[in-house]
Design a protein around this motif. Structure first.
Motif, PDB file in Angstrom:
ATOM      1  N   TYR A 137       0.786  -1.238   0.000  1.00 22.54           N
ATOM      2  CA  TYR A 137       0.000   0.000   0.000  1.00 22.54           C
ATOM      3  C   TYR A 137       0.818   1.288   0.000  1.00 22.54           C
ATOM      4  CZ  TYR A 137      -3.869  -3.119   0.943  1.00 22.54           C
ATOM      5  OH  TYR A 137      -4.797  -4.111   0.842  1.00 22.54           O
ATOM      6  N   GLU A 138       2.126   1.231   0.287  1.00 18.80           N
ATOM      7  CA  GLU A 138       2.899   2.478   0.271  1.00 18.80           C
ATOM      8  C   GLU A 138       2.807   3.125  -1.117  1.00 18.80           C
ATOM      9  OE1 GLU A 138       3.977  -0.167   1.846  1.00 18.80           O
ATOM     10  OE2 GLU A 138       4.661   0.480   3.829  1.00 18.80           O
ATOM     11  N   GLY A 139       2.835   2.286  -2.165  1.00 15.64           N
ATOM     12  CA  GLY A 139       2.794   2.824  -3.523  1.00 15.64           C
ATOM     13  C   GLY A 139       1.565   3.673  -3.784  1.00 15.64           C
ATOM     14  N   PRO A 140       0.376   3.106  -3.752  1.00 19.37           N
ATOM     15  CA  PRO A 140      -0.797   3.932  -4.072  1.00 19.37           C
ATOM     16  C   PRO A 140      -0.960   5.111  -3.124  1.00 19.37           C
ATOM     17  CG  PRO A 140      -1.432   1.711  -3.344  1.00 19.37           C
ATOM     18  CD  PRO A 140       0.032   1.677  -3.589  1.00 19.37           C
ATOM     19  N   LEU A 141      -0.656   4.938  -1.829  1.00 13.05           N
ATOM     20  CA  LEU A 141      -0.854   6.044  -0.888  1.00 13.05           C
ATOM     21  C   LEU A 141       0.106   7.191  -1.170  1.00 13.05           C
ATOM     22  CD1 LEU A 141      -1.501   4.030   2.392  1.00 13.05           C
ATOM     23  CD2 LEU A 141      -3.138   5.485   1.177  1.00 13.05           C
ATOM     24  N   ALA A 142       1.390   6.864  -1.330  1.00  9.17           N
ATOM     25  CA  ALA A 142       2.359   7.941  -1.546  1.00  9.17           C
ATOM     26  C   ALA A 142       2.154   8.592  -2.907  1.00  9.17           C
ATOM     27  CB  ALA A 142       3.779   7.388  -1.411  1.00  9.17           C
ATOM     28  N   ILE A 143       1.805   7.798  -3.898  1.00  2.34           N
ATOM     29  CA  ILE A 143       1.615   8.366  -5.241  1.00  2.34           C
ATOM     30  C   ILE A 143       0.421   9.317  -5.261  1.00  2.34           C
ATOM     31  CG2 ILE A 143       1.017   7.795  -7.632  1.00  2.34           C
ATOM     32  CD1 ILE A 143       2.686   5.193  -7.233  1.00  2.34           C
ATOM     33  N   MET A 144      -0.679   8.915  -4.615  1.00  2.83           N
ATOM     34  CA  MET A 144      -1.845   9.820  -4.605  1.00  2.83           C
ATOM     35  C   MET A 144      -1.529  11.095  -3.831  1.00  2.83           C
ATOM     36  SD  MET A 144      -5.267   7.449  -4.584  1.00  2.83           S
ATOM     37  CE  MET A 144      -4.848   6.430  -3.190  1.00  2.83           C
ATOM     38  N   ARG A 145      -0.755  10.949  -2.745  1.00  8.03           N
ATOM     39  CA  ARG A 145      -0.375  12.144  -1.991  1.00  8.03           C
ATOM     40  C   ARG A 145       0.492  13.050  -2.850  1.00  8.03           C
ATOM     41  NH1 ARG A 145       2.274  11.292   3.939  1.00  8.03           N
ATOM     42  NH2 ARG A 145       3.202  13.356   4.174  1.00  8.03           N
ATOM     43  N   LEU A 146       1.421  12.446  -3.603  1.00  8.26           N
ATOM     44  CA  LEU A 146       2.277  13.212  -4.510  1.00  8.26           C
ATOM     45  C   LEU A 146       1.447  13.945  -5.568  1.00  8.26           C
ATOM     46  CD1 LEU A 146       5.293  13.655  -5.598  1.00  8.26           C
ATOM     47  CD2 LEU A 146       4.726  11.811  -7.204  1.00  8.26           C
ATOM     48  N   LEU A 147       0.513  13.214  -6.177  1.00  7.69           N
ATOM     49  CA  LEU A 147      -0.252  13.765  -7.294  1.00  7.69           C
ATOM     50  C   LEU A 147      -1.086  14.953  -6.854  1.00  7.69           C
ATOM     51  CD1 LEU A 147      -1.432  10.426  -8.957  1.00  7.69           C
ATOM     52  CD2 LEU A 147       0.322  12.007  -9.820  1.00  7.69           C
ATOM     53  N   ARG A 148      -1.655  14.837  -5.669  1.00 11.64           N
ATOM     54  CA  ARG A 148      -2.485  15.943  -5.182  1.00 11.64           C
ATOM     55  C   ARG A 148      -1.677  17.197  -4.950  1.00 11.64           C
ATOM     56  NH1 ARG A 148      -3.733  14.207  -0.427  1.00 11.64           N
ATOM     57  NH2 ARG A 148      -4.793  16.154   0.040  1.00 11.64           N
ATOM     58  N   GLY A 149      -0.361  17.043  -4.713  1.00 14.48           N
ATOM     59  CA  GLY A 149       0.471  18.206  -4.460  1.00 14.48           C
ATOM     60  C   GLY A 149       1.141  18.772  -5.704  1.00 14.48           C
ATOM     61  N   LEU A 150       0.950  18.108  -6.835  1.00 17.52           N
ATOM     62  CA  LEU A 150       1.641  18.576  -8.038  1.00 17.52           C
ATOM     63  C   LEU A 150       1.003  19.846  -8.586  1.00 17.52           C
ATOM     64  CD1 LEU A 150       2.506  15.435 -10.203  1.00 17.52           C
ATOM     65  CD2 LEU A 150       4.002  16.781  -8.716  1.00 17.52           C
ATOM     66  N   ASP A 151       1.866  20.663  -9.172  1.00 20.76           N
ATOM     67  CA  ASP A 151       1.415  21.914  -9.777  1.00 20.76           C
ATOM     68  C   ASP A 151       1.979  21.909 -11.195  1.00 20.76           C
ATOM     69  OD1 ASP A 151       0.967  24.463 -10.607  1.00 20.76           O
ATOM     70  OD2 ASP A 151       2.458  25.377  -9.257  1.00 20.76           O
TER      71      ASP A 151
END
Lengths: 333, 333, 333, 333, 333, 333
Positions: free
Chosen positions: B63-77
């Protein structure tokens, strides 16, 4: 009626010495017309002294119990023992063999099956034998639980807030002797069918635990159970063995207002770890929907200030799952 | 042939901006004659710069993958982004929805399915689309794994010892940027079907990870993945964002002589934790048979000196299961 | 209350002649909202005389019953019949359709379900109807069992040692008429839920059998059941038909000390066959662990002298399975 | 290519002496990310002489093979042995552990999986290793089968009618040495994927068996396999051990016109036993429909005169099941 | 005792306004140690007036209920409402989530589970809460059913022939207000465990429906439920909303002699549609055996003249399935 | 190679007259070592004339095919027949026996399995035999499909837009003869593995259908198939039988832009019925989340103007399911 039990115990629980055997319960299935469920039991009988009943794997995905109990039993010396240890390291044996919480034979939750029924399924029949045959022999009972596959706890002993002062005192002293890092004091007893309430109704001191979780163990949590059992035996006057000292246990109240639940399925990111202090309203976990990877996750917040006692162990939760539980130190609550 | 793929991607991977969509694969089953498997995909397209492909949940119990990736994506500009991030946070989506390693649709192990087949089962068809359509777009690939339900790792990045010096240097630099506490360097490539080898054969830097395990995550392991991804983006020149610094990663060699296996089923008591140093022959775990609670457990010992890189996460193991893996610091080995 | 039964019998059990029909029990499932379980029943009604109830397939993997009963029914001539035969050749019909011991509908063991419950699952509801509606009509009951998939028996009739002398005499005479090669006399009645005890409590003669096993039949064991039923009818005065004579049955006592159990799973090599004489301590079977093909097998030995009455039918046994049962001739025991 | 096999054999097949080990095949599943399938193997290496490969449990519900092979192996003396015995007592190990014909891992029928595939499922991968690594070492191969759960055979060896005269002679001599009561000579080779044809194509003598059936064994059928193997070793010059003599085997031709099939499901009453002589058109079995207990059963008749070689072992058959097979003595056919 | 219920309703059923919440029932399973079953509930509380309880998805494959109820709820205006609507659009929530008649948690048929048990499985526990907590609040109850996956009905309301004249009149008036095309009047009450009888015993008007079937809905059947509910609210004085008029409902008697059953499995060709008039003995359906494609199909004929009320919805039927039900207009019967 | 097929057809397809038999495919399973899959086949051979191949139950939950074909076959008169009808009323026989779309033996979708493989699973092996043995005999092929359990269609024939003008004309004429209410003309051929394309590649006229759906039939849809088949036979010159006239079929184009898909699971309320005309953007269905009973449902709208050709048949849909398909009259599109 107790005498109706179809369970047969094939060892002597009274003769001096240490021996293992089985509880034999007839079981007729498609793959064995005349089969038996065999639940391991050990009796270690020494000189005069109390009888301690020790159980593990009431849930089949909780391993500190069977591991620490087997380690304890291998180290026992009947000559040096004052009293008797009766141990069931695999109380829900069929569940343990498949590593699942409930019995694969009948779906039974052993810790919701007391006082059991002699004519029920295997889980209820074993519970009935333990309740009717072993509990009357016991002076104290310790039942080693942990979080299992789906929960993760601060390593803790668990006791209930009992109305009888003397029983409560004996119980707290047992918890102090066990010396887990934390001791949860559960105020209300919504514990129909638990071994806990069955023992407590008999007026005996009863200690349960929640050591770790996630379906596995750590060297530390096994050692907590192993050392805790030995400290309790010394406390009960059954042994003079030297056991490593541990810091005093930290008593926590866990009220029923402390539960956080997921209202929908999702992927769970905990942002607070068990044992951490939280303030009221503090973010405890985020719940994501991977179908909407750019969507805002659900924020799950602490219902009140305190200590995170428990959280979901797996990365995926379902609607209705407990996400976290917040308790608090006795002094504060 | 690549053109035969039945997968349709419903978003534009080139237009500036950030958007999510799905890979659509027709799927005809007893419960849906004309259904589709929808795998989430996100494209974040900024200015000139490299393309980073990020994947998670290649195994559905990590689960680290989907959780960290979604957190990353939400912060992208998208405005501040140099280059492009293409993310598949749930590469084996059906497996993730049931929290199991393999796809419940076809039993497929996504990380043994590359380069895939357009006419294979769903796992192979998705692998084929990723291999034939996404890898040619990528300049670097990061695939976030962890131990899953049954293993527990030292939190680590994972790279392979590659023959091409320039590719090896770029890969090590990526690992240094990611800055997991440990980086495993796997010497031999028995990696038929892995995404790893598919990417490496294209000459690209590839980073995988093994972050924790046991079927869940901790706040720390998610943060490692999240921060590691951001540090890699900065390292690749895609972002100027400030990310918390981390100590230098510790490179470990993991030879194939370091594996310890259970020869029979039993309950496993680890006595060494991942990350701990072990000497050759040191006791690593005890394997108990609960049918013989007074019997001597099996002693499992370290095959050579080094660091415990991995251990079985669950309390019960089966015949043939990996119990532990011992690696060692590069300097020592 | 008997009248509450939801079972409807769609044939007349009293009118002269021979007819077949069904017991109809409403059954609402996911695949049939308004379905019915239909259990075949046959009534053969002749002139004045007793009523014989004959049942088969109480366990669905025991085939001598339905085969011999259908062969018997096809040969009946209502004109020549004195009295009435009521036959249920497939008492646990759902189990017979899948060839398994227990009902696939509710896991019910028909021969542990008497006296049944009108509001229970299908197995209990059928048992209740048989108990409340058919047993009151019967003057004698014969229930054809065999070893099923997992056991193998000396071909035998089975009776119980009853306290009432007249009932015991009538029962022994019925067994003598049936004339199986052996007749087991079971001393104690641990038979809660059996059809046996339900009938015996009504004071009626009751005969059960254990003919062969292994999930199949032989021409001989079907003939034993077929001829035995016809000899019993002649004995009860219901028929004058000529039936092949058989040697006198050999009565065996089967005490509860004669059971041999496997304490662990393994591959079983029987070295004594059912019907063979054994001495106390004689090797009866070897239990191998194929994981240790050079290891010493477990030796399983006769607990006392006697005759091997039963053994495990399959090559693989599980922990707790019955491996063998030793009885002995009445004269010797 | 043979070298691609992922199977590792962990014992030395050449060094003098007797030892057991395992074939290790990596297996990644939901319940074990890094597991291995371990198939037992034994090598008994003596002085100069031929190599005999012996296999059992190619189907997991056939027990004479593993039982007789383990009994043989325990009696071997490397000092007295001329040549080498390589034994796989559990060729389809996963199937044997569940007592089913096919592998529970991939549904594989081991005896339809040769020459195997290194990148196939576990059944094909094991078949490939045996084919590419063991068969080249062998001078003769004996594969012990029996009827399994669903068929019952006259106890027999099985050979094929081979075009090469020398190979045929060697094969018949091996069958004569084995000395089962019967030896089936199968004229045509519709045996794609069988171990049989794989070995025969290499020009080696190959002997299979069909000993009993019904999912279990008898003392006699295990002894036939055990004694037959020892007689074959003596015949091959590998041993001088005294073995009980047996009557000369009776050779039967089994043509493809001898098969009787059920066209609908029903309960099967065999009226002829395996080994019995039948005339053309003779009633072999009756097929009943228990839904019509007064109906006429289906009469199944011998397609030609001969000997009943095989019949359905269970009381219930399905549409399409083989009910019986009629062969005949070589002299007559 | 009602107070023992473990169900907690998390919304206020009395405060003015409209809100949704859940019934929370603790549920401990292998995949969630501390889970909860959450059943949606809505309370719409207006001014003075009666309380109407509306339920849907008592069977999880019947969709008109939840669809029409949710459509109704979204249109409610608390200000204009006289009285209160309490709605459970998914009474057997676990069944609805899998689209099956019965609960996947315990196999429970919700409409055979009343009055329920607080300590029973989830189905019985929910039934008990509804019975003990909601029914006492209700002035009228409407429970929307349809044929589900396996039956197809004339679109109809369903009432019972009640002995109390006043209650019967109120019930008929409710059916007239609902104005389904047909209203079935069931003469006898074999309805142990039904919500119907539980409500009727309280003296309340109760309306059920059977709208369509086959596991789906049509725009028309959803509209019938939606409009019917609104007409009933107007009839009960709860609303003044304008609702499309419908023709007067046609009352049908459905006697227990009208049921046609399949005596064997087969493919079913209906030749009469629901709502069609049939004469006694008229062909209603043909039952084919595809194993005998040239054989004569079984002719199933109307047991008496009347109207086809119901037929099997699927092309395949099993032994015991209901094939058709014939009722008749009240005037004619 | 065609000759390798393991399928045996046990009837003569050439001799005059009408007969039924089976395709026999060997099948070795855990429950039948030597079983066979028997697929029914009928040959009706008359005088000189074309050969028409008719198939049904390619999907096992589509019943118009087997029902209409069996009705047709029973009415055939070999004397009056010009040419030959070969019929497979249950092409995917195992699927039909369980009423599911795909084969329960191997998960095979028969209509994605052409041209089949002789060494594949049962579905592929049957497809291969049909492709290699029957198609070469045929002059025209009609394959009766319907919507199955999960879809509902306007009753329609289905043809493809073929490049060969003569073949297209013959195909359209066949569709006009069949005279279903609608005929879908599918423009593109994404039909890898379909029987359709296999036949079309041979240059033959091929007609498929989509008659109704929902897992059942109506008297009308069976009659459409039955009458349509008879009209096609008359059209092909095979019969002079009088068949009821039908209105001219209405040709619809169905482009790939007409598909509406659910992006999340939910309860589906169709508001337009198949056959209804829709405008672009018109509401076609509402998708509800029963967890949020007061929430706004998802509105699913027509992607363009046309006719609703198909919709989801069940009340519950999953993520990725097809909710509706919009086509349009040839003239308009």
């Amino acid at each position: 009626m107790a005498d109706e039990s179809r369970v047969v115990c094939d060892i002597d629980l009274d003769a001096p010495g240490i021996r293992s055997g089985t509880l034999q319960l007839p079981l007729s299935t498609d793959v064995s017309a005349w089969g038996r469920l065999l639940t391991p039991i050990v009796a270690a009988v020494g000189g005069a002294g109390p009888t301690l009943l020790v159980t593990g794997a009431s849930h089949g995905d909780e391993y500190e119990g069977p591991l620490a109990i087997m380690r304890l039993l291998r180290g026992l010396d009947a000559d040096g023992l004052r009293g008797r240890v009766i141990a069931l390291p695999a109380l829900n044996y069929p569940a343990l063999t498949v590593g699942r919480r409930l019995s694969p034979l009948d779906g039974g939750n052993m810790n919701r099956s007391f006082p059991g029924r002699p004519d029920g399924g295997p889980t209820a029949a074993i519970a009935h034998w333990v309740h009717s045959r072993l509990l009357p022999l016991a002076d104290a009972v310790i039942d080693i639980h942990s979080g299992g596959s789906t929960l993760r706890f601060v390593p803790s002993a668990v006791i209930h807030d009992l109305p009888d002062a003397a029983q409560m005192r004996a119980t707290r002293e047992l918890a102090q002797a066990f010396a887990a890092p934390f001791t949860q004091v559960l105020t209300e007893l919504d514990s129909a069918g638990e071994l806990d309430s069955a023992v407590e109704e008999m007026g005996l001191p009863f200690l349960s635990t929640e050591l770790g979780g996630g379906g596995g163990v750590t060297p530390e949590t096994v050692a907590m159970a192993y050392d805790g059992l030995r400290r309790c035996m010394r406390h009960l006057g059954m042994s003079d063995e030297a056991v490593p000292e541990a810091p005093a246990t930290r008593f926590l109240n866990v009220p029923d207002t402390g539960y956080l639940m997921a209202l929908r399925a999702g992927l769970l990111e905990p942002v607070v770890e068990v044992g951490d202090r939280v303030e009221a309203g503090q973010l405890v976990a985020r719940l994501y929907d991977v179908d909407e990877p750019l969507g805002e996750p659900n924020a799950l917040r602490a219902p009140h200030a305190g200590v995170l006692v428990c959280r979901a162990a797996r990365g995926g939760v379902a609607r209705g799952d407990t996400v976290a539980v917040v308790g608090d130190d006795e002094a504060r609550s």
